[in-house]
Design an enzyme around this catalytic site. Sequence first.
Site: not given
Ligand code: ADE
Ligand code: ZN
Length: 332
Positions: A16, A18, A198, A276
Amino acid sequence: MGNTLLINQLPKAELHLHIEGTLEPELMFRIAKRNNIELPFSSVEEIRSAYNFSNLQTFLDIYYKGAEVLQTEQDFYDLTWAYLQRAAVDNIRHTEIFFDPQTHTQRGIAYETVVTGIHRALQDADQLNITSRLILCFLRHLSAEDADETFDQALPFIHMIDGIGLDSSELNNPPEDFAAVFTRAREAGLKCVAHAGEEGPPEYIWGALKSLQVSRIDHGVCALEDALLVEYLKENQIPLTVCPLSNLKLKIFETIADNNLLELIKADLCVTVNSDDPAYFGGYLNDNFHALDRALNLSAEQIIQLVKNSFDASFIDESLRHKYLAEVGAYE
Ligand code: ADE
Ligand code: ZN
């Protein structure tokens, strides 16, 4: 506290991550300069001090702004290569990377520019002994039609991606809205994942499982509010990609000690630890493990199990999975 060396040395998978969330202020400045873009900040320190978030949306507003410096194939290559080099330091052996094409295509950058830059860096990662998968994430604050058009743009380059995901503002953007494009992706042989639970409710996790037929849930930390859901996640061993420093910075939990990781583990769920958006949340993968270890006093067995889960939950071939798990086994 006695697990520092173990955490640093264990081979790991990150599931996970980005890629736009790995844009460190130093690289942001460098890329802005070569693209003749004026940043609203005068120093790296000023950028870092702006990274105080009160929820997911306040983070996303800054994160999408930061991504605007990215314009050329080389920018996307450099961004990805910088992350891979940092991942190697943490002994990450396999990484599954999200990218948000709509963040860039909305600004007039071609999908091809984005995907080829990232893909080229991932191919070069064999120099670092890192394997990878690439996952296209749809922005859920945009329409299902926009997601569909993005998938059309991805089709000529479909061999460069392995899966699709769903991210961005969760509240009021339920997964069911994106069922059609997920069906198209599944029929094209792609894996499916989605951010759920989340900031959103357990119903969004159910929606991701039932409507989008995902094989992993990104975050999923609210699952404990729904006993039937916990049972389902356990029975089907649906992995949760948990991001402790992210949850701290976005105020999902007040402190790391308040994180419900131990409860998720005790419920026999397949939990993994991930970073993340490490450039924004103050820590890469090992930092997340160290923070958990300090706050929750993890046992060596728990840390090893979390790392094994990361390989079990990954989209790699069985032979590579066995190779990586055998490497982890040397620490047992
Ligand atoms: N895009 C980047 N980080 C994110 C996250 N923690 N939750 C949702 N979208 C994201
Ligand atoms: Zn994320």
